[in-house]
Design an enzyme around this catalytic site. Structure first.
Site, PDB file in Angstrom:
ATOM      1  N   TRP A 131      32.892 105.809  57.408  1.00  0.00           N
ATOM      2  CA  TRP A 131      31.933 105.229  56.460  1.00  0.00           C
ATOM      3  C   TRP A 131      30.620 105.990  56.580  1.00  0.00           C
ATOM      4  O   TRP A 131      30.141 106.246  57.698  1.00  0.00           O
ATOM      5  CB  TRP A 131      31.740 103.742  56.814  1.00  0.00           C
ATOM      6  CG  TRP A 131      30.786 103.008  55.932  1.00  0.00           C
ATOM      7  CD1 TRP A 131      30.742 103.029  54.565  1.00  0.00           C
ATOM      8  CD2 TRP A 131      29.756 102.107  56.349  1.00  0.00           C
ATOM      9  NE1 TRP A 131      29.751 102.198  54.118  1.00  0.00           N
ATOM     10  CE2 TRP A 131      29.136 101.616  55.172  1.00  0.00           C
ATOM     11  CE3 TRP A 131      29.304 101.652  57.590  1.00  0.00           C
ATOM     12  CZ2 TRP A 131      28.080 100.708  55.223  1.00  0.00           C
ATOM     13  CZ3 TRP A 131      28.266 100.751  57.631  1.00  0.00           C
ATOM     14  CH2 TRP A 131      27.660 100.286  56.461  1.00  0.00           C
ATOM     15  N   ASP A 212      34.479  97.952  64.189  1.00  0.00           N
ATOM     16  CA  ASP A 212      33.871  97.668  62.906  1.00  0.00           C
ATOM     17  C   ASP A 212      34.947  96.987  62.073  1.00  0.00           C
ATOM     18  O   ASP A 212      35.954  97.598  61.723  1.00  0.00           O
ATOM     19  CB  ASP A 212      33.400  98.965  62.236  1.00  0.00           C
ATOM     20  CG  ASP A 212      32.721  98.701  60.904  1.00  0.00           C
ATOM     21  OD1 ASP A 212      32.957  97.618  60.314  1.00  0.00           O
ATOM     22  OD2 ASP A 212      31.958  99.563  60.440  1.00  0.00           O
ATOM     23  N   LYS A 247      33.029  91.316  52.060  1.00  0.00           N
ATOM     24  CA  LYS A 247      34.169  91.571  51.164  1.00  0.00           C
ATOM     25  C   LYS A 247      35.129  90.393  51.124  1.00  0.00           C
ATOM     26  O   LYS A 247      35.550  89.972  50.059  1.00  0.00           O
ATOM     27  CB  LYS A 247      34.946  92.812  51.627  1.00  0.00           C
ATOM     28  CG  LYS A 247      34.103  93.896  52.242  1.00  0.00           C
ATOM     29  CD  LYS A 247      33.527  94.835  51.230  1.00  0.00           C
ATOM     30  CE  LYS A 247      32.513  95.735  51.914  1.00  0.00           C
ATOM     31  NZ  LYS A 247      32.077  96.854  51.141  1.00  0.00           N
TER      32      LYS A 247
HETATM   33  C1  PLP Z   1      33.525 100.338  57.382  1.00  0.00           C
HETATM   34  C2  PLP Z   1      32.370  99.492  56.971  1.00  0.00           C
HETATM   35  N1  PLP Z   1      31.594  98.960  57.907  1.00  0.00           N
HETATM   36  C3  PLP Z   1      30.543  98.186  57.600  1.00  0.00           C
HETATM   37  C4  PLP Z   1      30.222  97.919  56.295  1.00  0.00           C
HETATM   38  C5  PLP Z   1      29.003  97.095  56.011  1.00  0.00           C
HETATM   39  O1  PLP Z   1      29.245  95.801  55.678  1.00  0.00           O
HETATM   40  P1  PLP Z   1      28.075  94.902  55.076  1.00  0.00           P
HETATM   41  O2  PLP Z   1      28.029  95.212  53.617  1.00  0.00           O
HETATM   42  O3  PLP Z   1      28.491  93.522  55.371  1.00  0.00           O
HETATM   43  O4  PLP Z   1      26.810  95.284  55.755  1.00  0.00           O
HETATM   44  C6  PLP Z   1      30.995  98.453  55.272  1.00  0.00           C
HETATM   45  C7  PLP Z   1      30.648  98.172  53.880  1.00  0.00           C
HETATM   46  O5  PLP Z   1      30.805  98.939  52.986  1.00  0.00           O
HETATM   47  C8  PLP Z   1      32.096  99.267  55.624  1.00  0.00           C
HETATM   48  O6  PLP Z   1      32.858  99.826  54.684  1.00  0.00           O
END
Ligand code: PLP
Length: 397
Positions: A131, A212, A247
């Site tokens: 990410w 994560d 999500k």
């Molecule tokens: C792999 C990953 N980690 C963390 C996040 C972050 O999540 P949040 O939107 O709840 O901050 C995302 C969101 O796109 C993600 O894809």
């Protein structure tokens, strides 16, 4: 004067794309950049379970009081149940402590800052690719970021041998960032025997897993998706989890997630937790409560939980349907390349293998927006926009 010499920040690879999309005047434009679930009408629905929880909270006037860092008491319990299932079996005599965090991002940042300020660890290993925000979050918190191999572009599959070879260089105390499920961007996850190998490696080398977990329920199911986390939690003495409900509850704007720390004794966990709370206090005092109240209301009421699980299954099935349709539509457009690997990927994204030039042409010539790495949000596809997407991809291939 101190502001005039500030350098312009580079555009964020995902949010910058959304800005460009919004500014695009073409009416036929399609945004497959950011990972946001869309229904067939192209809308991001508020889940019925969330609406019902909101009604209950409103009737109870639950959010009116000041709640503080661990104000939503029930939240920590329901989060741990979701992560670890039957907690006693997984954690045995270890102890888990959980603090609410503003989204998965906030949880990652708190975890990283806690480690930098309170432990000798200074290095985090992230997958290549990962990410786009991981590096930035960790470096800003003061960690040194190193990469482990993850993806084999030739086989469009996991490069597990490469992953192990990279992690052979990790030192005792280093953090290893692992995607709990639905690896972003590749959609390729470890199988149980590979999780087992990683658990043994962490144990042998004294590495600390940082999970994560942003897509629980979008892979195979709530429990299945947590299998890797639970396996490691049972095996290693210390572990961190940053999870997100953006999500799986569709609560993108509430910024709701949690940071969970597992230690090998109740005392260690309690002391560590005091520092996690101190980090939170120094950053934003205490988190917004509304999202936590919604999540705990749903997860603690069997009928609401059942409804939510049903809605989550519907979202998961819809994305799977879009994957199948995507592969079939590419074929129908005369694309010779084999894209069937897309059906094996899990989660919201497809790591398509399109190169930067092709991605740019999709945007310039067809108003189809995807991330420069070739990551496509399958969750943004609908039956209605599928033809246009696949025609455009066929043209740039
Ligand atoms: C792999 C990953 N980690 C963390 C996040 C972050 O999540 P949040 O939107 O709840 O901050 C995302 C969101 O796109 C993600 O894809």
């Amino acid at each position: 004067m101190i502001f005039s010499d500030v350098e312009l920040a580079p555009a964020d690879p995902i949010l910058g794309l959304t800005d460009a999309f919004k500014a695009d005047p073409r009416s036929e434009k399609i945004n497959l950049g950011v990972g946001i679930f869309k229904d067939e009408a192209g809308d991001t629905p508020v889940l019925a379970s969330v609406k019902q929880a909101e009604a209950i909270l409103l009737a109870e006037e639950s959010s009116k009081n000041y709640l503080g860092i661990d104000g939503v008491q029930l939240y920590n319990k329901v989060v741990q149940e979701l992560l670890f299932g039957n907690e006693h079996q997984v954690l045995k005599d270890k102890r888990a402590v959980t603090a609410q965090a503003p989204g998965g991002t906030g949880a990652l940042r708190i975890a990283a800052e806690f480690v930098v300020r309170n432990t000798p660890s200074r290095v985090v290993w992230i997958s290549n690719p990962t990410w786009a925000n991981h590096r930035s979050v960790f470096e800003t918190a003061g960690l040194e970021v190193k990469e482990y191999a993850y993806y084999d572009a030739q086989t469009q599959d996991l490069d597990f041998a490469g992953m192990l070879a990279s992690l052979a260089d990790a030192q005792c105390g280093d953090l290893v960032l692992l995607h709990g499920c639905c690896h972003n961007p590749t959609g390729i996850d470890l199988n149980l025997s590979q999780w087992q190998t990683i658990a043994e490696l962490c144990l042998e080398k004294g590495l600390v897993p940082l999970f994560d977990f942003a897509y629980q329920g979008f892979g195979t199911g709530l429990n299945e998706d947590a299998a890797g986390l639970r396996l490691l939690a049972a095996k290693v003495p210390e572990l961190l989890v940053a999870n997100s409900f953006s999500k799986n509850f569709g609560l993108y704007n509430e910024r709701i997630g949690a940071v969970t720390l597992i230690a090998d004794s109740a005392e260690t966990a309690a002391v560590a937790f005091s520092q996690v709370k101190r980090t939170i206090r120094a950053n934003y005092s205490n988190p917004p409560a509304h999202g936590a109240l919604i999540v705990s209301t749903i997860l603690s009421r069997p009928e609401l939980r059942a409804l939510w699980e049903q809605e989550l299954t519907t979202m998961r099935n819809r994305i799977a349907e879009m994957r199948t349709l995507f592969v079939a539509s590419l074929k129908a457009q005369g694309v010779k390349q084999d894209f069937s690997f897309i059906e094996r990927q899990a989660g919201m994204f497809s790591f398509s293998g399109l190169n930067k030039q092709q991605v740019q042409r999709l945007r310039d010539e067809f108003a189809v927006y995807i991330v420069g790495s070739g990551r496509i949000s399958v969750a943004g596809m609908t039956k209605a926009n599928m033809d246009a997407i696949c025609k455009a991809i066929a043209a740039v291939l």
